[in-house]
Design an enzyme around this catalytic site. Structure first.
Site, PDB file in Angstrom:
ATOM      1  N   LYS A   1       0.866  -1.178   0.000  1.00  5.04           N
ATOM      2  CA  LYS A   1       0.000   0.000   0.000  1.00  5.04           C
ATOM      3  C   LYS A   1       0.902   1.226   0.000  1.00  5.04           C
ATOM      4  CE  LYS A   1      -4.496   0.962   0.510  1.00  5.04           C
ATOM      5  NZ  LYS A   1      -5.668   0.246   0.011  1.00  5.04           N
TER       6      LYS A   1
ATOM      7  N   GLY B   1     -25.268   2.164   2.644  1.00  5.91           N
ATOM      8  CA  GLY B   1     -24.479   2.817   1.593  1.00  5.91           C
ATOM      9  C   GLY B   1     -24.812   2.247   0.232  1.00  5.91           C
ATOM     10  N   VAL B   2     -25.544   3.024  -0.583  1.00  7.66           N
ATOM     11  CA  VAL B   2     -25.857   2.551  -1.940  1.00  7.66           C
ATOM     12  C   VAL B   2     -25.088   3.403  -2.952  1.00  7.66           C
ATOM     13  CG1 VAL B   2     -27.970   1.203  -1.773  1.00  7.66           C
ATOM     14  CG2 VAL B   2     -28.123   3.670  -1.549  1.00  7.66           C
ATOM     15  N   GLY B   3     -23.757   3.342  -2.819  1.00  9.41           N
ATOM     16  CA  GLY B   3     -22.858   4.019  -3.758  1.00  9.41           C
ATOM     17  C   GLY B   3     -22.481   3.064  -4.877  1.00  9.41           C
ATOM     18  N   ASN B   4     -21.245   3.133  -5.324  1.00 11.23           N
ATOM     19  CA  ASN B   4     -20.801   2.311  -6.455  1.00 11.23           C
ATOM     20  C   ASN B   4     -21.036   0.825  -6.231  1.00 11.23           C
ATOM     21  OD1 ASN B   4     -19.889   4.334  -8.152  1.00 11.23           O
ATOM     22  ND2 ASN B   4     -17.957   4.500  -7.051  1.00 11.23           N
ATOM     23  N   VAL B   5     -20.545   0.317  -5.118  1.00 14.35           N
ATOM     24  CA  VAL B   5     -20.691  -1.115  -4.848  1.00 14.35           C
ATOM     25  C   VAL B   5     -22.095  -1.416  -4.315  1.00 14.35           C
ATOM     26  CG1 VAL B   5     -19.846  -3.068  -3.499  1.00 14.35           C
ATOM     27  CG2 VAL B   5     -18.225  -1.368  -4.371  1.00 14.35           C
TER      28      VAL B   5
HETATM   29  P1  NAD Z   1     -18.836   4.897  -2.634  1.00 13.13           P
HETATM   30  O1  NAD Z   1     -18.248   6.128  -2.082  1.00 13.13           O
HETATM   31  O2  NAD Z   1     -19.221   4.851  -4.066  1.00 13.13           O
HETATM   32  O3  NAD Z   1     -20.120   4.482  -1.788  1.00 13.13           O
HETATM   33  C1  NAD Z   1     -20.240   4.663  -0.415  1.00 13.13           C
HETATM   34  C2  NAD Z   1     -21.645   5.144  -0.141  1.00 13.13           C
HETATM   35  O4  NAD Z   1     -21.824   5.237   1.264  1.00 13.13           O
HETATM   36  C3  NAD Z   1     -21.930   6.531  -0.719  1.00 13.13           C
HETATM   37  O5  NAD Z   1     -23.137   6.500  -1.446  1.00 13.13           O
HETATM   38  C4  NAD Z   1     -22.027   7.413   0.529  1.00 13.13           C
HETATM   39  O6  NAD Z   1     -22.925   8.496   0.355  1.00 13.13           O
HETATM   40  C5  NAD Z   1     -22.521   6.430   1.555  1.00 13.13           C
HETATM   41  N1  NAD Z   1     -22.258   6.833   2.942  1.00 13.13           N
HETATM   42  C6  NAD Z   1     -21.225   7.568   3.431  1.00 13.13           C
HETATM   43  N2  NAD Z   1     -21.351   7.731   4.752  1.00 13.13           N
HETATM   44  C7  NAD Z   1     -22.482   7.086   5.118  1.00 13.13           C
HETATM   45  C8  NAD Z   1     -23.140   6.895   6.346  1.00 13.13           C
HETATM   46  N3  NAD Z   1     -22.682   7.415   7.486  1.00 13.13           N
HETATM   47  N4  NAD Z   1     -24.264   6.153   6.361  1.00 13.13           N
HETATM   48  C9  NAD Z   1     -24.756   5.644   5.223  1.00 13.13           C
HETATM   49  N5  NAD Z   1     -24.171   5.786   4.021  1.00 13.13           N
HETATM   50  C10 NAD Z   1     -23.045   6.495   3.965  1.00 13.13           C
HETATM   51  O7  NAD Z   1     -17.772   3.739  -2.302  1.00 13.13           O
HETATM   52  P2  NAD Z   1     -17.740   2.261  -2.891  1.00 13.13           P
HETATM   53  O8  NAD Z   1     -16.704   2.185  -3.958  1.00 13.13           O
HETATM   54  O9  NAD Z   1     -19.110   1.797  -3.179  1.00 13.13           O
HETATM   55  O10 NAD Z   1     -17.168   1.453  -1.650  1.00 13.13           O
HETATM   56  C11 NAD Z   1     -17.995   1.139  -0.551  1.00 13.13           C
HETATM   57  C12 NAD Z   1     -17.183   0.397   0.514  1.00 13.13           C
HETATM   58  O11 NAD Z   1     -16.635  -0.797  -0.043  1.00 13.13           O
HETATM   59  C13 NAD Z   1     -15.995   1.197   1.034  1.00 13.13           C
HETATM   60  O12 NAD Z   1     -15.804   0.887   2.387  1.00 13.13           O
HETATM   61  C14 NAD Z   1     -14.827   0.646   0.242  1.00 13.13           C
HETATM   62  O13 NAD Z   1     -13.607   0.779   0.933  1.00 13.13           O
HETATM   63  C15 NAD Z   1     -15.223  -0.807   0.114  1.00 13.13           C
HETATM   64  N6  NAD Z   1     -14.610  -1.481  -1.035  1.00 13.13           N
HETATM   65  C16 NAD Z   1     -14.842  -1.011  -2.294  1.00 13.13           C
HETATM   66  C17 NAD Z   1     -14.271  -1.650  -3.387  1.00 13.13           C
HETATM   67  C18 NAD Z   1     -14.529  -1.179  -4.790  1.00 13.13           C
HETATM   68  O14 NAD Z   1     -14.209  -1.928  -5.740  1.00 13.13           O
HETATM   69  N7  NAD Z   1     -15.116  -0.017  -4.996  1.00 13.13           N
HETATM   70  C19 NAD Z   1     -13.436  -2.782  -3.181  1.00 13.13           C
HETATM   71  C20 NAD Z   1     -13.234  -3.229  -1.876  1.00 13.13           C
HETATM   72  C21 NAD Z   1     -13.822  -2.571  -0.812  1.00 13.13           C
END
Ligand code: NAD
Length: 350
Positions: free
Chosen positions: A80, A185-189
């Site tokens: 990292k 959390g309904v973001g990317n993942v």
């Molecule tokens: P993202 O930022 O697209 O989505 C996160 C979502 O959580 C956002 O919609 C945000 O508004 C919401 N959020 C933030 N604070 C919040 C709270 N207090 N309560 C409720 N919702 C809240 O991120 P992502 O890429 O979807 O990743 C989500 C998680 O998965 C992260 O912890 C990331 O480290 C982990 N992760 C992601 C990947 C990847 O490929 N993107 C891989 C491994 C792990």
């Protein structure tokens, strides 16, 4: 401070401190273990309050990558990097140039990828200056388009099959039809995962801090929207953290009605003892770094020649890995996280 004696230093092969006066770069690159292959892990840019904080972060995260890649069956080690600074105001071409030179000096022992504070565009910029970058290749999607580097769809697929494995082990069910899932959390993942759960017949409760994400989940997936603090106590079968770390802690565990915790967030347990507490309460925990390995698997396939069918099969292997961990944890009466760590160590330790 003494770096060697830090608990997080544990077995690190190499930690490199990089500085470049002209661009203001201050970075730390950590290679935890390279027995299985070059150390791959994200490059995080963050305005750390102190150098100690940055050192703790990079050491903890690089060690985690060794375990994640080993259990995902990849020929990769764990590493990292962190750049100390504000990504909005301190990032410049000169700073990235200096970071690329640092990567070249390591000659491929560490491979950087996108993380908090860095973007696919930053990685593409670095890739013009060094070969030691991943997560940059445009890949085909189901819909016939392409996506740029972003590993989220693979992470969502891995989390989906991981939830299926947990439901099989804990509820004895092969189908997700009617299974109740709370997605934090309904973001990317999280949104992609919610779509797959919905298609499989699951019922959804969701929360987020962005109203547009919630409206989309409500309109497209019929999800019930709840306030951020209310997500833990929902009467559901599965709690799927997909937003933040440390959400399984002394305050939230007593609220959980779910019998399964399985989601994509990194570092879900505030402390290791919270894994034991989940076990004591009969809640099955899918270790975060096992269930969310789809992203690193995606990045790995990018480096070995992108074969979509092989990638999907590999990500779906998370189902079997988790079932094995659940079975051993049950037989040995140990927390699932401990069993996952032991399994990973048996693969990467010589
Ligand atoms: P993202 O930022 O697209 O989505 C996160 C979502 O959580 C956002 O919609 C945000 O508004 C919401 N959020 C933030 N604070 C919040 C709270 N207090 N309560 C409720 N919702 C809240 O991120 P992502 O890429 O979807 O990743 C989500 C998680 O998965 C992260 O912890 C990331 O480290 C982990 N992760 C992601 C990947 C990847 O490929 N993107 C891989 C491994 C792990």
């Amino acid at each position: 401070m003494s770096v060697f004696s830090l608990r997080d230093f544990a077995d690190h092969e190499q930690v490199v401190f990089v500085s470049d006066d002209a661009s203001g770069l201050k970075a730390i690159i950590a290679v935890h273990n390279s027995n299985l292959g070059p150390a791959l892990g994200g490059c995080r840019m963050w305005p750390y309050a102190s150098e100690e904080e940055a050192i703790h972060d990079v050491l903890r995260l690089s060690r985690g990558m060794t375990y994640k890649s080993a259990l995902a069956g990849l020929k990769l080690g764990g590493g990292k990097s962190v750049i100390i600074g504000n990504p909005r105001t301190d990032k410049s071409p000169a700073l990235l140039d200096a970071f690329a030179r640092a990567l070249n000096n390591l000659n491929g022992r560490y491979i950087a990828a996108e993380d908090s504070g860095t973007s696919v565009a930053d990685m593409k910029y670095l890739a013009e200056r060094t070969a030691h970058v991943a997560g940059i290749v445009d890949k085909p999607t189901d819909g016939g388009g392409t996506r740029s580097g972003d590993p989220s769809p693979a992470t969502a697929l891995g989390t989906f099959v991981g939830i299926k494995a947990a439901v099989k082990a804990q509820l004895g069910r092969d189908s997700l039809d009617g299974v109740r899932v709370a997605v934090q959390g309904v973001g990317n993942v999280g949104f992609d995962l919610a779509q797959q759960l919905h298609a499989a017949g699951a019922k959804l409760w969701v929360t987020d801090i962005h109203q547009d994400n919630l409206s989309r989940a409500e309109a497209e997936l019929g999800a019930v929207v709840v306030a951020p603090d209310a997500i833990y106590g929902q009467d559901v079968d599965v709690f799927a953290p997909c937003a933040l770390g440390a959400v399984i802690n002394d305050q939230t565990i007593p609220q959980l009605k779910a019998r399964i915790v399985a989601g994509a967030s990194n570092n879900q347990l505030a402390e290791a003892r919270h894994g034991s507490e989940l076990m004591r309460r009969g809640i099955l925990y899918a270790p975060d770094y096992v269930i969310n390995a789809g992203g690193i698997i995606d990045v790995y396939y990018e480096r070995t020649g992108f074969d979509r069918a092989a990638l999907l099969a590999h990500v779906e292997g998370i189902y079997g890995t988790l079932l094995e961990i659940f079975e051993r944890a049950s037989t040995e009466q140990r927390p699932t996280g401990e069993v996952a760590d032991a399994l990973a160590e048996s693969r990467f330790k010589r």
